[in-house]
Design a protein around this motif. Structure first.
Motif, mmCIF file in Angstrom:
data_model
loop_
_atom_site.group_PDB
_atom_site.id
_atom_site.type_symbol
_atom_site.label_atom_id
_atom_site.label_comp_id
_atom_site.label_asym_id
_atom_site.label_seq_id
_atom_site.Cartn_x
_atom_site.Cartn_y
_atom_site.Cartn_z
ATOM 1 N N GLU A 152 0.944 -1.343 -0.027
ATOM 2 C CA GLU A 152 -0.119 -0.088 0.077
ATOM 3 C C GLU A 152 0.966 1.295 0.072
ATOM 4 O O GLU A 152 1.271 1.589 0.985
ATOM 5 N N LYS A 153 1.045 1.825 -0.992
ATOM 6 C CA LYS A 153 1.850 3.231 -1.208
ATOM 7 C C LYS A 153 0.991 4.345 -1.603
ATOM 8 O O LYS A 153 0.323 4.423 -2.466
ATOM 9 N N ARG A 154 1.125 5.069 -0.312
ATOM 10 C CA ARG A 154 0.186 6.391 -0.491
ATOM 11 C C ARG A 154 1.116 7.403 -1.026
ATOM 12 O O ARG A 154 2.280 7.590 -0.837
ATOM 13 N N PRO A 155 0.477 8.398 -2.112
ATOM 14 C CA PRO A 155 1.220 9.349 -2.650
ATOM 15 C C PRO A 155 1.644 10.292 -1.489
ATOM 16 O O PRO A 155 0.896 10.630 -0.492
ATOM 17 N N PRO A 156 2.758 11.113 -1.612
ATOM 18 C CA PRO A 156 3.042 12.221 -0.481
ATOM 19 C C PRO A 156 2.086 13.218 -0.148
ATOM 20 O O PRO A 156 1.267 13.380 -1.323
ATOM 21 N N THR A 157 1.809 13.549 0.802
ATOM 22 C CA THR A 157 0.528 14.479 1.126
ATOM 23 C C THR A 157 1.181 15.843 1.023
ATOM 24 O O THR A 157 2.246 16.070 1.699
ATOM 25 N N GLU A 158 0.564 16.999 0.880
ATOM 26 C CA GLU A 158 0.871 18.206 0.747
ATOM 27 C C GLU A 158 0.971 18.728 2.318
ATOM 28 O O GLU A 158 0.360 18.301 3.169
ATOM 29 N N VAL A 159 2.145 19.695 2.532
ATOM 30 C CA VAL A 159 2.348 19.981 3.870
ATOM 31 C C VAL A 159 1.587 21.276 4.074
ATOM 32 O O VAL A 159 1.769 22.425 3.264
ATOM 33 N N GLN A 160 0.806 21.569 4.924
ATOM 34 C CA GLN A 160 0.063 22.628 5.539
ATOM 35 C C GLN A 160 1.032 23.661 6.200
ATOM 36 O O GLN A 160 1.392 23.278 7.241
ATOM 37 N N VAL A 161 1.141 24.653 5.885
ATOM 38 C CA VAL A 161 2.111 25.797 6.507
ATOM 39 C C VAL A 161 1.335 27.071 6.959
ATOM 40 O O VAL A 161 0.554 27.630 6.147
ATOM 41 N N VAL A 162 1.500 27.572 8.268
ATOM 42 C CA VAL A 162 0.842 28.605 8.675
ATOM 43 C C VAL A 162 1.953 29.541 9.207
ATOM 44 O O VAL A 162 2.923 29.222 9.733
ATOM 45 N N MET A 163 1.879 30.839 8.655
ATOM 46 C CA MET A 163 2.929 31.895 8.940
ATOM 47 C C MET A 163 2.279 32.853 9.705
ATOM 48 O O MET A 163 1.111 33.281 9.568
ATOM 49 N N LEU A 164 2.829 32.918 10.927
ATOM 50 C CA LEU A 164 2.405 33.921 11.926
ATOM 51 C C LEU A 164 3.392 35.202 12.078
ATOM 52 O O LEU A 164 4.419 34.799 12.327
ATOM 53 N N ALA A 165 2.918 36.411 12.327
ATOM 54 C CA ALA A 165 3.737 37.613 12.612
ATOM 55 C C ALA A 165 3.913 37.627 14.019
ATOM 56 O O ALA A 165 2.585 37.693 14.662
ATOM 57 N N GLU A 166 4.984 37.996 14.546
ATOM 58 C CA GLU A 166 5.329 38.197 16.039
ATOM 59 C C GLU A 166 4.647 39.534 16.335
ATOM 60 O O GLU A 166 3.966 39.760 17.456
ATOM 61 N N THR A 167 5.001 40.687 15.631
ATOM 62 C CA THR A 167 4.508 42.019 15.943
ATOM 63 C C THR A 167 3.852 42.685 14.934
ATOM 64 O O THR A 167 3.644 42.376 13.716
ATOM 65 N N ARG A 168 2.952 43.815 15.063
ATOM 66 C CA ARG A 168 2.307 44.345 13.978
ATOM 67 C C ARG A 168 3.271 45.010 12.909
ATOM 68 O O ARG A 168 2.960 44.919 11.853
ATOM 69 N N ASP A 169 4.474 45.292 13.507
ATOM 70 C CA ASP A 169 5.473 46.095 12.248
ATOM 71 C C ASP A 169 5.697 44.706 11.270
ATOM 72 O O ASP A 169 6.015 45.023 10.071
ATOM 73 N N VAL A 170 6.028 43.372 11.855
ATOM 74 C CA VAL A 170 6.359 42.500 11.145
ATOM 75 C C VAL A 170 5.143 42.068 9.889
ATOM 76 O O VAL A 170 5.449 41.975 9.053
ATOM 77 N N LYS A 218 2.890 44.253 8.961
ATOM 78 C CA LYS A 218 2.977 45.377 8.045
ATOM 79 C C LYS A 218 4.251 45.348 7.043
ATOM 80 O O LYS A 218 3.541 45.663 5.821
ATOM 81 N N GLU A 219 5.351 44.940 7.251
ATOM 82 C CA GLU A 219 6.388 44.740 6.318
ATOM 83 C C GLU A 219 6.033 43.596 5.639
ATOM 84 O O GLU A 219 6.364 43.570 4.199
ATOM 85 N N LEU A 220 5.695 42.661 5.975
ATOM 86 C CA LEU A 220 5.016 41.378 5.070
ATOM 87 C C LEU A 220 4.226 41.737 4.210
ATOM 88 O O LEU A 220 4.158 41.218 2.856
ATOM 89 N N ALA A 221 3.203 42.537 4.766
ATOM 90 C CA ALA A 221 1.896 43.047 3.560
ATOM 91 C C ALA A 221 2.476 43.971 2.650
ATOM 92 O O ALA A 221 2.071 43.983 1.605
ATOM 93 N N GLU A 222 3.687 44.734 2.785
ATOM 94 C CA GLU A 222 4.151 45.507 1.955
ATOM 95 C C GLU A 222 4.731 44.710 0.751
ATOM 96 O O GLU A 222 5.100 45.363 -0.395
ATOM 97 N N ASN A 223 5.083 43.383 0.986
ATOM 98 C CA ASN A 223 5.563 42.514 -0.097
ATOM 99 C C ASN A 223 4.707 41.338 -0.415
ATOM 100 O O ASN A 223 5.137 40.279 -0.994
ATOM 101 N N GLN A 224 3.351 41.841 -0.150
ATOM 102 C CA GLN A 224 2.489 40.885 -0.785
ATOM 103 C C GLN A 224 2.171 39.654 -0.082
ATOM 104 O O GLN A 224 1.849 38.520 -0.796
ATOM 105 N N ILE A 225 2.532 39.724 1.057
ATOM 106 C CA ILE A 225 2.525 38.483 1.976
ATOM 107 C C ILE A 225 1.543 38.630 3.167
ATOM 108 O O ILE A 225 2.004 39.562 4.279
ATOM 109 N N ASP A 226 0.326 38.130 3.225
ATOM 110 C CA ASP A 226 -0.588 38.531 4.229
ATOM 111 C C ASP A 226 -0.622 37.319 5.390
ATOM 112 O O ASP A 226 -0.922 36.090 4.839
ATOM 113 N N VAL A 227 -0.265 37.711 6.524
ATOM 114 C CA VAL A 227 -0.176 36.784 7.571
ATOM 115 C C VAL A 227 -1.061 37.176 8.627
ATOM 116 O O VAL A 227 -1.184 38.667 8.949
#
Length: 1175
Positions: A386-404, A406-415
């Motif tokens: 029984e060989k199952r194909p690899p499953t996709e990895v679910q990733v959650v990005m969390l910003a530690e502070t509001r400044d982080v 905001k800076e990620l949002a400026e680079n089109q990364i919403d967290v």
């Protein structure tokens, strides 16, 4: 029998018999469990210390359930026996029988899981209870034990609750990472059983019934074929080669064997019919009708009737399986000459209960009373198909502070922010999970605790949601823990770990049979993106772009070959794997409070805190600084003195008389400055207090005493030296005053380092009139500030002085050792110390303190290299297939040598440059050297192994490159050498002259031999072929005046790792790595001497054969041939002026390709013909 009666019952008597048999099974298992529970104190000790004396006993009295022999009177440590019990417990529970009766028993079974989960790194005595095959009581790592432990862990993970009714707290928790570790180590060992056994018939029990521990069908076929080809005979299988147990030549009054007598058991080992049963069961499970028929007939032919058992058997209708068949004493020599030609006689116990039980199972299956599925309620047999194909990895990005955020949002990364996630979810660091696990398995009645806190929490374990009460807790990966070591400050290392660890989850998740998808939570902290004024702008831009680039790759759906998906944590709730953690007799809120669950902190930040005077009410407010305040101008003479003293100890301590280092100098190193003297030892200085002595009354929390506004200052190079009297002549008060006035980290660190050398680490400086501000406290602060500013030379020096151990070191050493890669640390050929077995953190600290007692830089750098090697061997084990022992000291020297060549530096300058590059760049150099690629050939785009479709190691990787060198050099002429993995060398703008180009082209094979020699790399099957060669010489081989005795082939078999290690020990006595490689080439060609010389070779019969003469003779032939052709050899050895190279061999011979008309093999073959051809 219980399952057969239950299935075939037609009358009440049959049902009653089935119930009776079922109760007997339960009673037997409960009795075994009770025997082990009486030794609960041993389980508690063993899981903490892994000592042989603390293990569970392997024998118990059937009448009293107590132990029957002492702790040291038997090979009790048998991971496979404990694992088999747990595997059977899980299978029987899944079949409907309840064995575990109360929560104390549940807690004990949970502790047995902790007992066996480290089986992949625990040497034991194995299935035959004797360890090493010499029977000398030496435990070793056994593949059969690891496989059985893996099967038990998987079975308990699959069975659910042990009560069968969903009762609270009856679920056994198994960490998937431990299953994966067992699987990885098992795959690296098979078909080998251990160091002393190249294979073992016991492996049938893990590739088939009952364990089914191997999912790779090719590996299963290889192991089965190896066993049948090597061990199978007419009457069964030999346990392993040269097994003397109960043979006619064994001394029954002596338990242990002499090493030299093992050869007398060759070809006359006893054959065990039990393994015919294993092979028959294997054929039945594989639906191999031909194999089933063949093994059934073979089994019937070796059974004994009741008349042949000397009254030991009661039933005449049943065939009996003897323990073994042996060769009679009068036929030993005939059998030894032609294995399998003589008839054998039954010996040992008849019936042998183990074999008889397997025979009854075979009969039930053969006659149709049972099916294979009924013997395997958990369906473990299906894992191979029984060989199952690899499953996709679910990733959650969390910003530690509001400044982080905001800076990620400026680079089109919403967290999301940590505070913005749904209240039902709770994000915690892996260290909190370790505390929670320490509560799982507790029992006050049995006086046992949970999982030891010092064991790592693996990546797969933190990739799940855990339900605790009304909360769903998710844990950040352990490599994101900001407190682990200075490696966390190297952002490129961190991003590389993101890539490699996500790929690891992607590949390993399905292999550990976890329902649901993995969930990885990564927290972006401020210092990953912030601009540091003490760091160059280019470096800041590179660090920031590295982080943003990695996040964008994850957002795109692929990183490092792994398929990933990035969303908010609430979006993954329905698809994520969830485990429920329940604690009997404990409130969840109390657990939360006890383990200190709180929002994870960011990476350590050191902010300025005003120093407090020792006298209350008189605070000192430092003068605000408006610029970088350096002491260089005002204390020029004193600071230059301090700086020189510090710099003399900021490079790797290398011995200029060390032959290894001397031979690592490349041919064109003559152009460099060779006037450097030996670096002084730290022992020359007056250290009044031992650095290892703990500081009395030291503060529990580090305050900030140094005001830093810049990481370095522009200082001119100082070439004069400081003598002992100058150091002693400087006043401490002046040094402290200088320290209080400067805000430049390099100056602060130099002064603190000088104070450490002059007056010791425990001296109280009373900086800013504060008491308790010792030199050690200041050095701790230097370490933190150097980490934050990423000044790696000061990081390594301060970490070495403070004896800081990288948290990943113990795990990395284990990764290497369990894959049969031993390590040596320390100065090559001087104070090298081997690491041949897994060690605790304390034991590793003692080893490093001995090996690097006076070299704090190497103390840290060696740890970084081992951690890099441990990471590479886990993600890409192909890089290490040709190596058995890794000499860290030589690796450091070869790295410095390569840096010296690439940057045109002297040896001392190269060692300092090596200390200043980042850990990521060190890992990049290691990867390049291990993969056999030229450092110049790796472009910044080829960052990691993930972009390399094919990795070739050793000489093969150079053959393709050598053809490309001319065109490549033409295109690169005048340009700087390319760096490995994102520019780990500064660019050189100076054009290279023609001679440098020539040197570069002509130095390729010399460099290659030096690198391979330093890495101890050998060709495939080198040791097995050398075993055949040694056996042909009556007095063995002489290599560098060390004898490789023929008796080794009598003590060890052809593919034993023990033999390979003996060969390594001899080869490692050669201090010059390029000469070592020449010897390896000569030994390889000696294995084909029959094909080179048609007649019988002339082998010396009165002395060992001197292998060195082959290389010397080949060198003479090379020089003579090149003199005739008028080549460049005329400039050195051809004109009577020998090269200044290792062992008087011409440097151009070292720099010749191995094959071809003018290759080294051509001249060595001629030398072999001259030496061995009959007269």
């Amino acid at each position: 029998m219980y399952r057969a009666y239950q299935k075939s019952a037609e009358f009440d008597e049959d049902l009653a018999k089935a119930r009776e048999l079922g109760l007997i099974c339960v009673k037997i298992m409960q009795s075994l469990l009770e025997c082990m529970m009486r030794q609960a104190d041993k389980v508690e000790l063993f899981k903490k210390h892994l000592r042989v004396s603390d293990c569970l006993h392997a024998k118990y009295s059937a009448q009293t359930k107590n132990v029957v022999v002492g702790d040291g009177d038997w090979g009790h440590l048998q991971i496979d026996a404990t694992s088999l019990f747990l595997l059977t417990l899980a299978q029987m529970t899944a079949s409907g029988l309840q064995i575990v009766r109360n929560f104390d028993e549940v807690a004990f079974v949970q502790n047995l899981v902790y007992y066996i989960e480290v089986g992949y790194r625990t040497p034991d005595f194995g299935i035959w209870e004797r360890g090493d095959k010499t029977n000398q009581g030496i435990p070793e790592l056994n593949a059969s034990s690891i496989g059985m432990a893996k099967a038990a862990l998987q079975a308990l993970n699959d069975v659910g609750d042990l009560f069968g009714d969903g009762a609270k707290g009856s679920v056994i928790h198994v960490l998937p990472d431990e299953i994966q570790q067992c699987a990885a180590v098992l795959a690296s060992m098979l078909p080998r059983e251990s160091f002393s056994k190249e294979t073992d018939a016991a492996l049938m029990s893990i590739i088939s019934y009952p364990a089914f521990a191997v999912e790779d069908p090719d590996l299963v076929d290889l192991t089965r074929t190896t066993i049948t080809d090597t061990l199978l005979g007419r009457y069964g299988c030999r346990r392993f080669l040269r097994d003397g147990y109960k043979t006619s030549l064994e001394d029954p009054h002596r338990l242990y064997y002499m090493n030299s007598e093992l050869v007398k058991f060759e070809n006359i080992e006893c054959e065990w019919p039990m393994f015919i049963c294993f092979l028959l069961l294997d054929a039945m499970y594989n639906r191999d009708r031909e194999g089933t028929t063949e093994y059934w007939k073979q089994l019937q032919s070796i059974l004994l009737s009741s008349d042949q058992t000397n009254g030991q058997a009661k039933y005449s209708f049943l065939g009996y399986v003897p323990e073994l068949y042996k060769v009679p004493i009068d036929k030993v020599e005939l059998e030894r000459g032609d294995h399998g030609s003589q008839d054998r006689v039954p010996a040992g116990l008849t019936p042998f209960l183990w074999a008889q039980s397997l025979y009854i199972i075979c009969c039930l299956l053969h006659d149709g009373f049972l099916t294979v599925a009924e013997l395997d309620p958990l369906s473990r047999r299906l894992s191979i198909c029984e060989k199952r194909p690899p499953t996709e990895v679910q990733v959650v990005m969390l910003a530690e502070t509001r400044d982080v955020q905001k800076e990620l949002a400026e680079n089109q990364i919403d967290v999301q922010l940590l505070s913005e996630i749904d209240p039902v979810f709770c994000v915690q660091p892996a260290s909190v999970f370790a505390k929670i696990l320490s509560r799982l398995g507790e029992s006050k009645k049995l006086n046992i605790t949970g999982r030891p806190m010092d064991r790592d929490v693996g990546l797969l374990s933190t990739s799940k949601l855990y339900q605790m009460g009304q909360k769903f807790v998710v844990f950040t990966p352990q490599f994101m823990d900001p407190r682990r070591s200075h490696l966390i400050y190297d952002i490129r290392i961190l991003m590389d770990e993101w890539s490699s660890e996500l790929q690891y989850i992607y590949n390993a998740w399905n292999s550990v049979s976890i329902s649901g998808r993995p969930l990885v939570v990564l927290v972006i902290s401020k210092n990953m993106l912030q601009t540091d004024v003490t760091t160059p702008t280019i470096m800041n831009r590179r660090i920031k772009s590295t982080v943003l680039g990695a996040i964008k790759k994850i957002k795109s759906g692929y990183i490092g070959g792994a398929r990933v998906v990035m969303k908010n944590i609430s979006d993954f709730f329905r698809t994520t794997s969830v485990s429920k953690l329940e604690f009997r007799d404990a409130n969840i809120d109390d657990i939360f409070e006890e383990v200190g669950m709180e929002l994870p902190r960011s990476l350590p930040q050191v902010e300025f805190v005003e120093p407090v005077k020792s006298k209350p009410g008189t605070p000192v407010t430092p003068t605000p600084l408006k610029r970088i305040d350096s002491i260089r101008d005002r204390w020029s003479r004193q600071y230059n003195t301090i700086h020189r003293a510090s710099m003399r100890h900021r490079s790797i301590v290398l011995d200029s008389n060390d032959a290894d280092l001397a031979q690592l100098r490349l041919a064109y190193a003559k152009k460099l400055n060779e006037g450097g003297s030996e670096l002084p030892s730290i022992k020359e200085f007056n250290i009044r207090n031992s650095p290892d002595r703990p500081l009395a009354g030291s503060p529990s929390r580090l305050g900030v005493h140094l005001q830093t506004s810049s990481s370095s200052s522009s200082l001119s190079d100082v070439t004069s030296k400081l003598d002992h009297s100058q150091m002693e002549g400087m006043k401490v008060d002046e040094l402290v005053s200088m320290l209080a006035e400067t805000t430049v980290l390099d100056e602060q660190a130099s002064i603190v380092h000088f104070l450490w050398l002059k007056i010791g680490p425990n001296f109280d400086t009373h900086l800013y009139d504060n008491s308790g501000v010792t030199v050690r406290v200041l050095m701790e602060e230097v370490y933190i500030k150097a980490c934050e500013s990423r000044d790696w030379s000061w990081v390594r020096l301060s970490a070495g002085l403070l004896k800081k151990q990288i948290d990943e070191l113990e795990k990395a050493v284990t990764h290497l050792l369990v894959r049969q890669k031993q390590i040596t640390v320390g100065m090559p050929s001087k104070n090298e110390e081997p690491i041949t077995a897994p060690k605790t953190k304390e034991e590793l600290m003692e080893i490093f303190n001995r090996a690097y007692s006076d070299d704090p830089n190497s103390f840290t750098l060696a740890q970084e290299i081992i951690v890099s090697l441990g990471s590479l061997v886990r993600t890409d084990p192909r890089l290490f297939v040709e190596m058995f022992r890794l000499r860290i000291g030589l690796i450091i020297q070869i790295l410095a040598s390569e840096l010296s060549r690439l940057r045109n530096l002297s040896a001392d300058e190269a060692s300092q440059q090596l200390l200043s590059i980042s850990p990521f760049e060190v890992k990049g150099m290691m990867f390049s050297l291990l993969s056999g690629r030229l450092l110049e050939d790796i472009s910044p785009e080829e960052e990691t192994s993930e972009s390399t479709k094919e990795i070739r190691t050793g000489m093969g990787s150079f053959r393709k490159q050598i053809e490309e060198r001319k065109s490549l050099r033409k295109s690169m002429h005048g340009a700087s050498p390319l760096s490995t993995q994102q520019n780990f060398f500064d660019e050189h703008t100076d054009d290279e002259d023609e001679s440098t180009e020539d040197d570069f082209q002509f130095g390729i094979w010399l460099r290659h031999r030096r690198i391979d020699g330093a890495l101890n790399r050998v060709p495939p099957d080198f040791y097995a072929n050398l075993w055949d060669t040694v056996r042909k010489f009556p007095h063995g081989l002489s290599i560098n005046f060390c004898i490789l005795h023929r008796s080794l082939t009598q003590e060890m078999t052809r593919k034993e790792i023990k033999f390979a290690l003996e060969v390594e020990q001899v080869l490692n006595q050669i201090s010059e790595p390029e000469y070592r490689e020449m010897i390896v080439e000569a030994l390889t060609l000696m294995g084909h001497i029959e094909n080179l010389i048609m007649a019988e070779p002339k082998v010396p019969t009165d002395r060992p054969f001197d292998v060195d003469q082959i290389v010397q003779r080949a060198n003479v032939l090379f020089v003579e041939h090149n003199k005739e052709m008028g080549t460049i050899v005329l400039e050195c050895c051809g004109s009577g002026h020998p090269c200044d190279s290792a062992r008087g061999i011409c440097q151009h011979f070292y720099d010749s390709a191995p094959a071809g008309e003018f290759g080294t093999a051509h001249y060595m073959i001629k030398a072999l013909m001259d030496i061995f051809a009959p007269i």
